[in-house]
Design an enzyme around this catalytic site. Structure first.
Site, PDB file in Angstrom:
ATOM      1  N   GLU A 237      -0.296 -20.321   7.624  1.00  0.00           N
ATOM      2  CA  GLU A 237      -0.314 -19.229   6.661  1.00  0.00           C
ATOM      3  C   GLU A 237      -1.655 -18.490   6.802  1.00  0.00           C
ATOM      4  O   GLU A 237      -2.611 -19.037   7.368  1.00  0.00           O
ATOM      5  CB  GLU A 237      -0.171 -19.777   5.237  1.00  0.00           C
TER       6      GLU A 237
ATOM      7  N   ASP B  62       2.955 -25.688   1.326  1.00  0.00           N
ATOM      8  CA  ASP B  62       4.018 -25.099   2.134  1.00  0.00           C
ATOM      9  C   ASP B  62       5.157 -26.097   2.331  1.00  0.00           C
ATOM     10  O   ASP B  62       6.336 -25.737   2.243  1.00  0.00           O
ATOM     11  CB  ASP B  62       3.454 -24.652   3.483  1.00  0.00           C
TER      12      ASP B  62
ATOM     13  N   LYS C 159       9.220 -26.044   1.021  1.00  0.00           N
ATOM     14  CA  LYS C 159      10.366 -26.264   1.899  1.00  0.00           C
ATOM     15  C   LYS C 159      11.202 -27.456   1.431  1.00  0.00           C
ATOM     16  O   LYS C 159      12.445 -27.415   1.500  1.00  0.00           O
ATOM     17  CB  LYS C 159       9.875 -26.478   3.331  1.00  0.00           C
TER      18      LYS C 159
ATOM     19  N   LEU D 170      16.465 -22.741  12.271  1.00  0.00           N
ATOM     20  CA  LEU D 170      17.234 -23.879  12.771  1.00  0.00           C
ATOM     21  C   LEU D 170      18.489 -24.052  11.920  1.00  0.00           C
ATOM     22  O   LEU D 170      18.498 -23.701  10.732  1.00  0.00           O
ATOM     23  CB  LEU D 170      16.389 -25.166  12.688  1.00  0.00           C
TER      24      LEU D 170
ATOM     25  N   ALA E 158      12.560 -22.076  10.325  1.00  0.00           N
ATOM     26  CA  ALA E 158      12.539 -20.813  11.085  1.00  0.00           C
ATOM     27  C   ALA E 158      13.875 -20.544  11.767  1.00  0.00           C
ATOM     28  O   ALA E 158      13.933 -20.156  12.934  1.00  0.00           O
ATOM     29  CB  ALA E 158      11.403 -20.826  12.110  1.00  0.00           C
TER      30      ALA E 158
ATOM     31  N   VAL F 242      13.087 -22.323   5.921  1.00  0.00           N
ATOM     32  CA  VAL F 242      12.879 -23.708   6.357  1.00  0.00           C
ATOM     33  C   VAL F 242      13.366 -23.823   7.792  1.00  0.00           C
ATOM     34  O   VAL F 242      14.506 -23.494   8.090  1.00  0.00           O
ATOM     35  CB  VAL F 242      13.658 -24.719   5.485  1.00  0.00           C
TER      36      VAL F 242
ATOM     37  N   GLY G 244       5.986 -19.618  13.953  1.00  0.00           N
ATOM     38  CA  GLY G 244       5.778 -18.447  14.792  1.00  0.00           C
ATOM     39  C   GLY G 244       6.545 -17.249  14.277  1.00  0.00           C
ATOM     40  O   GLY G 244       7.664 -17.372  13.775  1.00  0.00           O
TER      41      GLY G 244
ATOM     42  N   ARG H 275       0.798  -1.219   0.000  1.00  0.00           N
ATOM     43  CA  ARG H 275       0.000   0.000   0.000  1.00  0.00           C
ATOM     44  C   ARG H 275       0.834   1.274   0.000  1.00  0.00           C
ATOM     45  O   ARG H 275       0.384   2.302  -0.482  1.00  0.00           O
ATOM     46  CB  ARG H 275      -0.939  -0.010   1.210  1.00  0.00           C
TER      47      ARG H 275
END
Length: 378
Positions: free
Chosen positions: A231, A242, A246, A177, A175, A173, A360, A74
């Protein structure tokens, strides 16, 4: 040229800028090297968590690139008066339909700057190779760079080789790790990867960890969505798309030029739910309950646990719901944990297992900032 993708942008093309100096080059005497600038794309849950994490690290005294501007579909907002005011303005801007977000051409990033992609946009991912080709490093939680079109993935690698810009994708992938880095390090060290399989979706890990028959599966989906694990459209998780993205990222990191069409995907969605308009999804979630209650019953009779698993090996690649026997390396853990097992020359009988939280906004934002800090220190 940019890798193929839907919706070619209109308007003037981005002007070329000089590439970054050779590795190890020094600034001219008496002239300080310019400070890296950072641009944030996306002001949703991950983008907001990124801003919060950035301010926490800044308060601890860590040296971070200056956020010059942030943007969503936007508006584009300069951050001269602070990150939070810019974030508030961007989120409050009126919604509008655009072919290409204005930031793609309105704001000039230079070689050495860092672009953070906290979107899930195909259009944004289509720009990753072009930014890299200009010497702009890209840090991303957007899986569509390496997790969609093979041509785009290869263009990202080619652009990095040409300019030396960095591509930080550890948030895509696991988050953050130590998964992608470990896999790439094994390959770089000469190890041959025989198979990779894993519980790759934090949302599906949470759902099947909680799926014990005490609550309808549809209720668990609603809880996962409310917690921010899925999602925005939970069908992306439930369809297996998803996890396919990954798995593609992992396969390509292992050196396999795998096309998306080569991954066999078992969706959890009944046809009526898969085809429904977005506005009707909530009302139709109950269609999941009967089939998944039956799958749970069958798994218990077999003495195993239901887990949604992605796998690739020499025989192919697949994504789907499996019954894992007791003691299986992917059966441990709980909550949103991702669990990945790597079998290779180095780990032929007992796989290398990597496990940790995989969903998360907070852990995803932390992974993005980790990549920013690594690139900034290079």
């Amino acid at each position: 040229p940019r890798a193929g993708g839907p919706g070619e942008p209109t308007g003037a093309r981005l002007s070329p800028v000089p590439g970054p100096p050779p590795r190890g080059a020094r600034s001219a005497p008496g002239r300080a090297a310019p400070r890296r600038r950072l641009a944030l794309l996306g002001t949703g849950t991950v983008g907001t968590a990124f801003v919060e994490r950035y301010q926490q690290l800044q308060a601890r005294g860590l040296e971070l690139p200056q956020v010059a501007w942030l943007a969503n579909s936007r508006s584009v907002q300069a951050c001269g008066d602070g990150l939070l005011p810019a974030l508030d303005r961007a989120r409050a801007a009126p919604r509008r339909e655009v072919v290409l977000q204005g930031w793609a051409e309105a704001e000039a990033l230079h070689a050495g700057d860092i672009l953070v992609d906290a979107t899930a946009s195909e259009g944004v991912a289509d720009w990753h190779p072009e930014w890299l080709a200009r010497g702009v490093s890209v840090v991303t939680a957007n899986k569509l760079g390496h997790g969609s079109l093979l041509a785009r993935s290869q263009a990202i690698v080619d652009a990095q080789c040409q300019t030396g810009a960095r591509y930080g994708d550890s948030a895509t992938v696991g988050a953050g790790l130590p998964l992608l880095g470990s896999l790439r390090a094994l390959v770089a060290g000469g190890d041959r990867i025989h198979a990779v399989e894993g519980v790759l979706s934090g949302s599906l890990a949470w759902l099947f960890d909680r799926h014990d028959g005490s609550l309808p599966f549809s209720q668990l989906v609603r809880e996962a969505a409310a917690a921010g694990y899925t999602e925005p459209d939970p069908r992306i998780d439930l369809s297996g798309e998803d996890v396919r993205r990954k798995l593609l990222i992992l396969a390509r990191a292992a050196g396999l030029a795998l096309e998306a069409s080569q991954v066999q995907v078992q969706s959890l969605l009944p046809d009526a739910l898969a085809r429904a308009p977005a506005a009707e999804v909530e009302a139709l979630l109950g269609l999941l309950d009967g089939p998944l209650e039956e799958r749970l019953r069958s798994a218990r009779e077999a003495g195993g646990n239901l887990r949604y698993v992605g796998r690739f090996d020499a025989g192919g690649a697949s994504v789907g719901l499996r019954v894992l026997p007791a003691g299986h390396p992917l059966g441990a853990g709980g909550g949103t944990d991702n669990r990945v097992a790597v079998t290779s020359d180095r780990y032929p009988r007992q796989p290398l297992v990597i496990q940790g939280p995989g969903a998360g906004a907070a852990v995803t934002a932390a992974a993005l900032l980790d990549d920013v800090l690594r690139i900034g220190a290079a």
